[in-house]
Design a protein around this motif. Structure first.
Motif, mmCIF file in Angstrom:
data_model
loop_
_atom_site.group_PDB
_atom_site.id
_atom_site.type_symbol
_atom_site.label_atom_id
_atom_site.label_comp_id
_atom_site.label_asym_id
_atom_site.label_seq_id
_atom_site.Cartn_x
_atom_site.Cartn_y
_atom_site.Cartn_z
ATOM 1 N N ALA A 174 1.141 -0.998 0.163
ATOM 2 C CA ALA A 174 -0.292 -0.063 -0.138
ATOM 3 C C ALA A 174 0.652 1.306 -0.216
ATOM 4 O O ALA A 174 0.456 1.905 -0.664
ATOM 5 N N ALA A 175 2.279 1.143 0.541
ATOM 6 C CA ALA A 175 2.569 2.511 0.587
ATOM 7 C C ALA A 175 3.464 2.690 -0.864
ATOM 8 O O ALA A 175 3.441 3.791 -1.036
ATOM 9 N N LEU A 176 3.583 1.424 -1.258
ATOM 10 C CA LEU A 176 4.723 1.256 -2.566
ATOM 11 C C LEU A 176 3.556 1.958 -3.133
ATOM 12 O O LEU A 176 4.185 2.980 -4.364
ATOM 13 N N ARG A 177 2.303 1.973 -3.824
ATOM 14 C CA ARG A 177 1.837 2.337 -4.148
ATOM 15 C C ARG A 177 0.944 3.606 -3.887
ATOM 16 O O ARG A 177 0.824 4.595 -4.970
ATOM 17 N N ALA A 178 1.441 4.292 -2.551
ATOM 18 C CA ALA A 178 0.717 5.336 -2.323
ATOM 19 C C ALA A 178 1.612 6.693 -2.805
ATOM 20 O O ALA A 178 1.416 7.630 -3.713
ATOM 21 N N GLY A 179 2.776 5.719 -3.382
ATOM 22 C CA GLY A 179 4.253 6.517 -3.063
ATOM 23 C C GLY A 179 4.412 7.049 -4.939
ATOM 24 O O GLY A 179 5.010 7.512 -5.399
ATOM 25 N N GLY A 180 2.951 6.288 -5.757
ATOM 26 C CA GLY A 180 3.383 6.226 -7.125
ATOM 27 C C GLY A 180 3.513 4.771 -7.561
ATOM 28 O O GLY A 180 4.159 4.849 -9.291
ATOM 29 N N ALA A 181 4.771 3.520 -7.232
ATOM 30 C CA ALA A 181 4.614 2.652 -7.897
ATOM 31 C C ALA A 181 4.159 2.058 -8.298
ATOM 32 O O ALA A 181 2.363 1.975 -7.668
#
Length: 419
Positions: free
Chosen positions: A376-383
């Motif tokens: 979730a954190a990586l996706r929130a960062g745009g990854a």
């Protein structure tokens, strides 16, 4: 107490070259010059080679396959023999001061070619310095053999304080894991031409458990341009405790992490983080008698894992004082800051390379909520990371270890597809 590292000071940011204790004679490297590119770097002494020693060889793919299957690993991707060396190299310690560390470099046989793709593999938790990959051949080196026998030049840092490095080991300290990993890559880049090989720029980064966080730390540094040659190519962390405060610690305290591992990891965390971050004035503040007297020494790096486990109680209630339990239930002060640093491996950055997180369902040591939080954190960062659940795989009764064994051949196939 004043020598301990404070949060926010990144290891190596202000380190200066100094006289280091060499374990063996090594060719001199000009200070301030990177041999790979010829460009100037103020800390170019970092990663220079102090000593190299061949530790084992596997003459062909058949021998490599036998080594893997003997330790429970799939050998389906094995194609080449392997030569492995222990490298001792210059790096910085957890306080940013010059030191040396050791690690393993494994190269596939010459049939794999001259210019080799590179894998950096970060191992899981060890408590005894002699269990590190460059010292102990066995289960710890099987993943290195797997990647090398599939055609990859493979490096595996021992981390600070393990192998031939000065101890004790700063467990779960991502900054020092990152510098140890990066500087081993540099040492491998210096050594490989002696064997008539070259390492490609793109590094395929993987790691298991503790090494999953270490892998993300290295990946972030490589993407940020921490080295003037190596670049991040892909990320494949396995079963990490990426979300210590919100996912791992609650599972440790409520019994979802198996009790023996909850006790071991809690003791290791408190001892290691106190050395770095001054968590308590006395071990008796957090550990009950008699463990306040014995636990710090158990994690000195001089005791094998079985001896450490035998020296710990069966439950957290027997290990921790009320203050110690409260500190873990609601981290504050130095511990809260240290854990925020640990938990940052998935946050506030956007990997620009392929990323897959690997896990096994029902992991009894690093609960699956960690992977979900990282995703979730990586996706929130745009990854756009992927996730692979390996199912309820087990090795020696452990799904955590089972995820490691099952993931290695899958990751090799994924790396192969990336080209």
């Amino acid at each position: 107490m004043g020598g301990k590292r404070r949060i926010g000071r990144r290891v190596g940011a202000a380190a200066v070259a100094g006289v280091l204790l060499a374990t063996a004679a090594a060719p001199a490297v000009a200070a301030g010059v990177s041999e790979r590119t010829g460009t100037q770097r103020g800390d170019a002494w970092r990663g220079t080679l102090v000593a190299a020693e061949r530790v084992f060889g596997l003459p062909d793919g058949r021998a490599a396959a036998a080594e893997l299957t003997a330790h429970g690993f799939d050998a389906g991707a094995t194609r080449y023999g392997v030569e492995a060396w222990r490298l001792v190299y210059r790096t910085v310690d957890e306080f940013g001061q010059p030191t040396t560390a050791s690690g393993l470099l494994a190269l596939p046989s010459r049939a794999a070619g001259h210019r080799l793709p590179v894998v950096s593999y970060a191992h899981g938790t060890e408590v005894h310095r002699d269990a590190a990959p460059s010292v102990h051949r066995g289960f710890a080196t099987a993943p290195v053999v797997a990647y090398a026998s599939a055609g990859y030049a493979t490096v595996a840092p021992d981390y600070l304080g393990l192998g031939l490095g000065a101890g004790p080991h700063p467990w779960m300290d991502v900054p020092s894991e990152t510098t140890a990993s990066l500087d081993l890559l540099r040492a491998a880049g210096e050594f490989a031409p002696r064997e008539g090989r070259q390492l490609r720029r793109e590094v395929l980064v993987t790691g298991f458990s503790q090494g999953a966080s270490a892998a993300l730390g290295l990946g972030r540094a490589l993407q940020a341009g921490a080295d003037d040659w190596f670049r991040l190519g892909a990320l494949a962390p396995v079963s990490g405790a990426y979300d210590f405060v919100a996912s791992q610690l609650p599972a440790v305290l409520d019994g979802r992490v198996a009790p023996e591992w909850a006790v071991a990891y809690t003791a290791y965390l408190l001892v290691a983080y106190d050395r770095l971050h001054e968590l308590y004035a006395s071990p008796a503040e957090v550990f009950r008698a008699p463990y306040a007297e014995t636990v710090p020494e158990l994690f000195s790096g001089d005791h094998p894992g079985q001896e450490v486990m035998a020296g710990l109680p069966a439950t957290l209630a027997e290990l921790l004082t009320e203050e110690g339990h409260a500190l873990l239930a609601a981290p504050s002060g130095e511990l809260a800051q240290a854990l925020a640093e640990l938990d940052s491996v998935c946050r506030d950055w956007r990997p620009r390379v392929p990323v897959v997180l690997w896990q096994a369902g029902g992991d009894e040591q690093a609960v699956n909520e960690n992977t979900a939080a990282c995703l979730a954190a990586l996706r929130a960062g745009g990854a756009r990371p992927g996730v692979r659940d390996l199912g309820p795989v087990e090795h020696d009764g452990s799904r955590h270890i089972g995820s490691h064994v099952a993931a290695v051949p899958e990751i090799i196939r994924w790396f192969d597809r990336l080209g």
